[in-house]
Write an enzyme that holds these catalytic residues in place. Sequence first.
Site, PDB file in Angstrom:
ATOM      1  N   PHE A   1       0.810  -1.224   0.000  1.00  0.00           N
ATOM      2  CA  PHE A   1       0.000   0.000   0.000  1.00  0.00           C
ATOM      3  C   PHE A   1       0.841   1.271   0.000  1.00  0.00           C
ATOM      4  O   PHE A   1       0.363   2.337  -0.382  1.00  0.00           O
ATOM      5  CB  PHE A   1      -0.937   0.013   1.227  1.00  0.00           C
TER       6      PHE A   1
ATOM      7  N   SER B   1       5.295  -6.983   3.262  1.00  0.00           N
ATOM      8  CA  SER B   1       5.852  -7.323   4.576  1.00  0.00           C
ATOM      9  C   SER B   1       6.617  -8.653   4.517  1.00  0.00           C
ATOM     10  O   SER B   1       6.363  -9.490   3.639  1.00  0.00           O
ATOM     11  CB  SER B   1       4.710  -7.412   5.583  1.00  0.00           C
TER      12      SER B   1
ATOM     13  N   CYS C   1       9.485   1.682   3.411  1.00  0.00           N
ATOM     14  CA  CYS C   1      10.382   0.559   3.728  1.00  0.00           C
ATOM     15  C   CYS C   1      11.799   1.062   3.955  1.00  0.00           C
ATOM     16  O   CYS C   1      12.633   0.372   4.499  1.00  0.00           O
ATOM     17  CB  CYS C   1      10.372  -0.454   2.608  1.00  0.00           C
TER      18      CYS C   1
HETATM   19  P1  NAD Z   1       1.480  -6.660   2.982  1.00  0.00           P
HETATM   20  O1  NAD Z   1       2.524  -7.711   3.030  1.00  0.00           O
HETATM   21  O2  NAD Z   1       0.381  -6.711   3.966  1.00  0.00           O
HETATM   22  O3  NAD Z   1       0.767  -6.656   1.537  1.00  0.00           O
HETATM   23  C1  NAD Z   1       1.512  -6.608   0.351  1.00  0.00           C
HETATM   24  C2  NAD Z   1       0.717  -7.274  -0.762  1.00  0.00           C
HETATM   25  O4  NAD Z   1       0.514  -8.646  -0.443  1.00  0.00           O
HETATM   26  C3  NAD Z   1      -0.666  -6.669  -0.979  1.00  0.00           C
HETATM   27  O5  NAD Z   1      -0.910  -6.617  -2.364  1.00  0.00           O
HETATM   28  C4  NAD Z   1      -1.595  -7.641  -0.281  1.00  0.00           C
HETATM   29  O6  NAD Z   1      -2.863  -7.712  -0.868  1.00  0.00           O
HETATM   30  C5  NAD Z   1      -0.871  -8.961  -0.435  1.00  0.00           C
HETATM   31  N1  NAD Z   1      -1.104  -9.871   0.691  1.00  0.00           N
HETATM   32  C6  NAD Z   1      -1.303  -9.538   1.996  1.00  0.00           C
HETATM   33  N2  NAD Z   1      -1.438 -10.639   2.753  1.00  0.00           N
HETATM   34  C7  NAD Z   1      -1.326 -11.688   1.927  1.00  0.00           C
HETATM   35  C8  NAD Z   1      -1.363 -13.107   2.119  1.00  0.00           C
HETATM   36  N3  NAD Z   1      -1.551 -13.638   3.328  1.00  0.00           N
HETATM   37  N4  NAD Z   1      -1.197 -13.896   1.046  1.00  0.00           N
HETATM   38  C9  NAD Z   1      -0.990 -13.368  -0.164  1.00  0.00           C
HETATM   39  N5  NAD Z   1      -0.943 -12.042  -0.422  1.00  0.00           N
HETATM   40  C10 NAD Z   1      -1.095 -11.207   0.609  1.00  0.00           C
HETATM   41  O7  NAD Z   1       2.249  -5.260   3.035  1.00  0.00           O
HETATM   42  P2  NAD Z   1       1.630  -3.796   3.139  1.00  0.00           P
HETATM   43  O8  NAD Z   1       1.074  -3.609   4.497  1.00  0.00           O
HETATM   44  O9  NAD Z   1       0.761  -3.519   1.965  1.00  0.00           O
HETATM   45  O10 NAD Z   1       2.956  -2.914   2.954  1.00  0.00           O
HETATM   46  C11 NAD Z   1       3.813  -2.578   4.015  1.00  0.00           C
HETATM   47  C12 NAD Z   1       4.986  -3.533   4.087  1.00  0.00           C
HETATM   48  O11 NAD Z   1       5.675  -3.549   2.844  1.00  0.00           O
HETATM   49  C13 NAD Z   1       6.022  -3.092   5.111  1.00  0.00           C
HETATM   50  O12 NAD Z   1       6.490  -4.233   5.800  1.00  0.00           O
HETATM   51  C14 NAD Z   1       7.131  -2.478   4.269  1.00  0.00           C
HETATM   52  O13 NAD Z   1       8.420  -2.514   4.842  1.00  0.00           O
HETATM   53  C15 NAD Z   1       7.069  -3.351   3.064  1.00  0.00           C
HETATM   54  N6  NAD Z   1       7.681  -2.712   1.910  1.00  0.00           N
HETATM   55  C16 NAD Z   1       8.905  -3.164   1.513  1.00  0.00           C
HETATM   56  C17 NAD Z   1       9.542  -2.555   0.455  1.00  0.00           C
HETATM   57  C18 NAD Z   1      10.888  -3.038   0.017  1.00  0.00           C
HETATM   58  O14 NAD Z   1      11.336  -2.597  -1.023  1.00  0.00           O
HETATM   59  N7  NAD Z   1      11.547  -3.911   0.745  1.00  0.00           N
HETATM   60  C19 NAD Z   1       8.927  -1.486  -0.220  1.00  0.00           C
HETATM   61  C20 NAD Z   1       7.667  -1.065   0.208  1.00  0.00           C
HETATM   62  C21 NAD Z   1       7.048  -1.685   1.282  1.00  0.00           C
END
Ligand code: NAD
Length: 497
Positions: A149, A226, A281
């Site tokens: 997000f 995440s 992130c």
């Molecule tokens: P999230 O992991 O909750 O969701 C990311 C994506 O995965 C979304 O599209 C979501 O719909 C999907 N998703 C969620 N749960 C799932 C599941 N159980 N099975 C399959 N798909 C699933 O992350 P978020 O809350 O949207 O974003 C924040 C996180 O992203 C933070 O931990 C941040 O550090 C990380 N992030 C990392 C980077 C990087 O480059 N390392 C960049 C941006 C964000």
Amino acid sequence: MQIINHYINGTVLEGDSCKTSDVYNPATGEVSAKVCLANSNETKKAIDVAAKTFQSWATTPPLQRARILFKFKELIEKYIDDLTMTIVQEHGKVYDDAKGSLTRGLEVVEFACGIPHLLKGEFTENVGRDVDSWSVRQPLGVCAGITPFNFPAMVPMWMFPIAIACGNTFILKPSEKVPSCSMMLADLLTKAGLPKGVLNVVNGGKEVVDTLIESKSVNAISFVGSTPVAKYIYENSAKHEKRVQALGGAKNHCVVMPDADLNQAINGLMGAAYGSAGERCMAQSVAVAVGGIADKLVYGLKQKVEELKIGPGTDKSIEMGPLITKEHLKKVKDYVEVGKKEGAKLIVDGSEIKLQGYEQGFFMGGCLFDHVKTSMKIYNEEIFGPVLSVVRVKDFEEAIKIINNHEYGNGVSIFTRDGDAARSFSTRIKVGMVGINIPIPVPMAFHSFGGWKRSLFGDHHMHGMEGIRFYTKLKTITSRWPTGLRDNNNFTMPTMK
Ligand code: NAD
């Protein structure tokens, strides 16, 4: 109520399933739209479209693919304000920050415009007598991207411009919390001349993700989100024999050496810790104060954290907007309570603020903890909110040790005037992206973005040449054109004669 559908085969398609999820304006706390959550059958339809389109797109000359991307770049520039406002309204970032993140995505498009050059292979004449050898990079097929997000435009744009420039077709599953930007970008690409079916957006959640992973027609998965989900995606994609890059969470440290320019360090930390309400992130959530600088650092930070201008991102004088959801706001506030119970000293507590006219918005102010210990939960876990922890260490060696022992290794910075310390730091630190007097060392589009340790599962970072390598497979061709039969059958391993 606006319903956000899917973008498949060059057009907006209504979902078959009636399941939806609320999309909020985090500044007002109101539901601004509902997004369709695709089921497995709808996802499979998008996969079929992408698979059918692949052959003709893969054989489209890279120069023609590049021309579409040049046009796409022009259209993003033309609609930059609309796209930025969409990020502000769905995510909550302040306007300039939202525009900056979009620009970082645009830079990946600019990089991908150079695809005819980037795809050039290698050629060796006479690897053996009258034998030539060359290598080419060919597209993989259907690739999929699953995005978080916190960067509604930038993170999807780390993926699809390079994937399609390389000749792949793509299915994007954006975060269900911020779906609109991806839909707008897909539409702009169609307007730029991208053939139907090359880029498809399927909105939804886990069901879409699992269908993409399990499909035999999907060849590669790019994920950003995440760490627990990144690990799940990595393991399951590998189980289904897919190429995968899965970028996860982070806990980024900023080391402030005793010789640092204190003002630079404080200003750098303020933007890096509280910019985008800490929902980056690459946010720096831990300041590592080395030696005697801690008291001055905390004093300087305190003044600035108390003065943070908080409000809706539409107001251009604001420095920090709201958090993404009510649930996430609660989670971050709970961490503040945990930190207090663990014995860290809460220097600034912004957890309970009320903004007139925005009482239902998901706002909190900046929080600053001092005397945080490496055993504490608030040190070890990613909070993903405007909470900065100061850890005091005795020397440079201790700073390196605690950072290298942390489970995450996304970004890190050091503020110092000592070139020797900076060089030693960048060599020894076990983190993927390092800043020297740079608070958020996000690599430009023509370099590559990625962390180490539990911040990235897989081998390839995003964009830059790593992106080209991820979205192509290497083929090496060895050839000769004999004018007559020169050899008899040869049963030995060929060696150069
Ligand atoms: P999230 O992991 O909750 O969701 C990311 C994506 O995965 C979304 O599209 C979501 O719909 C999907 N998703 C969620 N749960 C799932 C599941 N159980 N099975 C399959 N798909 C699933 O992350 P978020 O809350 O949207 O974003 C924040 C996180 O992203 C933070 O931990 C941040 O550090 C990380 N992030 C990392 C980077 C990087 O480059 N390392 C960049 C941006 C964000």
